[in-house]
Design an enzyme around this catalytic site. Structure first.
Site, PDB file in Angstrom:
ATOM      1  N   ASP A  78      12.361  -2.438  -3.857  1.00  0.00           N
ATOM      2  CA  ASP A  78      11.911  -3.351  -2.804  1.00  0.00           C
ATOM      3  C   ASP A  78      13.098  -3.862  -1.991  1.00  0.00           C
ATOM      4  O   ASP A  78      14.276  -3.752  -2.410  1.00  0.00           O
ATOM      5  CB  ASP A  78      11.175  -4.525  -3.479  1.00  0.00           C
ATOM      6  N   ASP A  95       2.012  -4.621   2.818  1.00  0.00           N
ATOM      7  CA  ASP A  95       1.471  -5.607   1.878  1.00  0.00           C
ATOM      8  C   ASP A  95       0.025  -5.933   2.211  1.00  0.00           C
ATOM      9  O   ASP A  95      -0.634  -6.642   1.446  1.00  0.00           O
ATOM     10  CB  ASP A  95       2.309  -6.894   1.924  1.00  0.00           C
TER      11      ASP A  95
END
Ligand code: DGJ
Length: 723
Positions: free
Chosen positions: A472, A540
């Protein structure tokens, strides 16, 4: 194929396109043609044709500032070409004018290897043309790689200091192409967090259109991609050109329409505050750009890019390999988990056919919220009693594999790492740093920092049975300053080189670990990252309506297999919307599928639906990995989303549709399928339709009347009784 014609013209031919240029009488490399494939002999009349109109040619260098109209392959600065330059070479006395002329060329089989940068892993054939600056000791090597069986042209430039005095590059773009007219619309993929890569199209007007990121990442806001569409360009017809950078940092792509109507398209590493010093013998290698010509609309361009990225960029060890079907605990627990909360998810996953459990953010250091812990890659035993081993053993007991989240590039001020090495964070003493998600960024321009992260992550991977890593990156860069770097103009690009080197080292040291990219959702979804990570968390936003749009935009230039797509809980955490489990599954099946919710809290009906989805996914997984995508109904322009995947041999296909809003007494909506073999007969699973490809592509199929966010999935199979 690369042909160097008798008259000195360079003719590059890919599968269906031709790109041509030549050296004019005064030694300037001029662009001649880029478009639909034509034979070398047919091109001859173009050579010299354009230069006689515009550029200094006959009569040697006795010219009168006419470079402004010369279709160039590399724009030079402060010498009569007033368009944006491709390179700026600043000498120690501040002089920066340049005039680049042909010196030599070579043709070889294969592709250039760009040490430290993502690149096309194979050729093709490559043409390398060396230009020399008449006013400095710089040479510029322009590389062009073509493929007989692909429709992408790969370009980059290498600038070499062939003298004794150092100079500084103030700009070093990867490619430049001067098209003869500007009659295009430009499409960019733009957006924001949770709404990445929306296609937005506008006409090219006089002046410069600049797509750029200054964020140190390719970013959520704008992708390093643009398409130039002719007026006749539609989804499956008309002409367009694509440009895509194989780069994940601050970039610029520009389109400059000039007074004479011509269009200069170029791009590369962002030149804002850029300065790269080359000492004697040193060189700068720019990232590669993948150019694409399509005579079959944006749909064909997307398929060209998907083929190229799968064949030449994404790691061949994984690109066509069955992807793990994961359940990720992020939306199930966020930071608030312990063994007792994770075990029921793991136990349920096994029953449903999921094969990998991925433990997301929060497993390490003092990481109970996003304010602390980044950099301390040691397990938090307060949460996970018995360490990772206990969780991994639970997975193994059920035959599940285990994946783990890292955010290697970041550091929390509340961490042991920061307390020990505050100077490892990017920033300048005395300047208050901007925080993003309460965190700072590690200075990856420094090799000692890269070495440390490599060792820390390696330690976890080497000592635990981990088969999957989610990498990430949750904030962009701000105060771009390294306490160790002499020349801060190099910072942004050196940061990316640090990221690439870390990714290269980790993926090489752990070849059996599958790496997924992520950047606060889809903030670094680009061909550079795809070189290291075969798939990337697309966004997301997992709402099945918003996601359909994000996946539609992303598919403009990336294969669906590169998109990681999960089913999440409803009401959706990003939008609050409730959409059926079937529709969530249908949209998530258009990529590397997975789940992102507390499986143990699902109803029995939902569990059965998930089990069935995983079973069906098995039957279409090959299509996701290897198929051709056809976009049928644009969710940005109407009440339907519909796409289909077709096997290369056209024996199978998969159609997914989602109706956005129920409308009473709605109009009949017919879709014409695409990409099938007209002469084959197909049966559509779950319906009684048996029809020829020809009929399905011409008469089409009436879509079912569905409720809000209702969906259908059709599997098409060729049946044997065709001719
Ligand atoms: C952003 C990612 O996109 C999410 O999936 C999750 O991993 C969080 N970061 C964790 O911090």
């Amino acid at each position: 194929m690369i042909t160097v014609a008798d008259n000195g013209a360079f003719c590059l031919q890919g599968k269906d396109y031709t790109y041509a240029m030549y050296v004019n009488d005064s030694g300037f490399l001029q662009h001649a043609y880029y478009g639909k494939k034509i034979e070398v002999a047919d091109l001859e009349y173009l050579i010299g044709h354009i230069c006689s109109k515009f550029a200094p040619t006959k009569g040697g260098l006795n010219y009168d500032m006419q470079f402004d109209n010369m279709p160039s392959e590399c724009g030079f600065y402060a010498h009569g070409d007033y368009r944006e330059p491709s390179v700026i070479i600043e000498r120690s006395d501040g002089a920066a004018m340049s005039r680049l002329r042909y010196v030599s060329h070579k043709v070889y089989g294969g592709a250039p290897t760009l040490a430290g940068l993502p690149h096309a892993r194979k050729g093709g054939d490559t043409l390398a043309v060396t230009l020399k600056d008449d006013f400095s000791d710089a040479t510029v090597i322009l590389n062009y790689t073509v493929y007989d069986d692909l429709n992408v042209l790969v370009r980059n430039a290498q600038i070499v200091n062939v003298g004794k005095e150092e100079f500084t590059l103030k700009k070093a773009f990867s490619f430049c192409v001067d098209l003869p007219d500007s009659e295009f619309d430009i499409m960019r993929l733009c957006g924001r967090w949770a709404a990445e890569r929306t296609p937005v199209t506008s006409p090219i007007k006089y002046g410069i259109t600049r797509l750029q990121s200054l964020r140190g990442s390719s970013s959520h806001k704008i992708n390093p991609f643009a398409a130039f569409l002719r007026a006749n360009c539609a989804e499956e017809s008309g002409e367009c050109y694509g440009v895509q950078l194989m780069y994940s940092g601050s970039f610029a792509l520009t389109a400059e329409s000039s007074a004479d109507g011509s269009l200069r398209i170029q791009g590369g590493v962002n030149d804002t505050a850029f300065g790269w010093t080359l000492r004697a013998g040193e060189s700068f290698t720019s990232p590669q750009a993948a150019l694409c010509y399509s005579d079959g609309g944006t749909g064909k361009m997307s398929r060209h890019y998907a083929d190229f990225l799968r064949e030449c960029v994404i790691d061949p060890r994984y690109v066509y390999k069955k992807r793990p079907i994961v359940v990720n605990n992020w939306e199930a627990t966020y930071f608030d988990f312990d063994n007792e909360k994770l075990f029921p998810i793991i136990d349920e996953a096994a029953k449903l056919g999921i094969d990998t459990f991925v433990l997301d953010d929060g497993w390490f250091g003092k990481r109970d919220s996003d304010t602390s812990g980044l950099g301390d890659w040691t397990v938090n035993e307060k949460k996970l009693k018995g360490g990772l081993k206990t969780v991994i053993d639970r997975c193994k007991k059920h035959g599940l594999k285990f994946g783990l989240w890292f955010e290697p590039e970041m550091i929390s001020e509340d961490s042991d790492l920061y307390r020990a090495h505050p100077d490892w964070a990017i920033g300048k003493d005395g300047v208050q740093p901007c925080r993003g998600r309460n965190q700072l960024v590690l200075d990856l321009t420094r090799s000692d920092v890269v070495d440390h992260i490599f060792a820390a992550v390696s330690d976890v991977l080497a000592n635990n049975d981990i088969s999957y890593v989610k990498w990430d990156f949750n904030r962009d860069l701000t105060e771009m300053f390294s306490r160790k770097l002499d020349r801060q103009g190099e910072f942004a690009h050196r940061y990316m080189l640090g990221v690439y080197s870390l990714a290269e080292r980790l993926t090489t040291a752990f070849p059996d670990v599958f790496f997924e990219g992520c950047a606060g959702g889809g903030g670094r979804f680009d061909a550079g990252m795809l070189y290291y990570f075969p798939q990337i968390w697309t966004s997301d936003d997992t709402d099945a309506y918003e996601r359909a749009k994000i996946q539609w935009g992303t598919s403009m230039c990336y294969p669906v297999s590169a998109m990681s797509c999960h089913v999440s809980a409803c009401p959706n955490h990003q939008t609050g919307r409730t959409v059926s489990i079937d529709t969530r599954g249908a949209i998530a099946s258009l990529g590397a599928t997975g789940y992102e919710l507390d499986l143990s809290k699902m109803t029995d009906d939902e569990k059965s639906a998930v089990k069935a989805q995983i079973g069906r996914y098995g039957a279409i997984a090959e299509l996701v990995l290897k198929g051709d995508l056809y976009r049928l109904c644009d969710p940005f322009d109407g009440n339907w989303f519909c796409v289909m995947l077709v096997a290369k041999d056209k024996n199978q296909a998969y159609v997914v549709g989602e109706r956005i809003h129920a409308v009473p007494c709605d109009l009949i909506k017919t879709i014409k399928l695409a990409g099938l073999d007209a002469d084959k007969t197909y049966a559509i699973d779950g319906t009684d339709i048996v029809a020829s490809g020809r009929a399905l592509m011409t008469a089409g199929i009436v879509l079912p009347m569905l409720g809000d966010f209702g969906s259908f999935t059709w599997k098409l199979k060729q049946i044997e009784n065709d001719k």
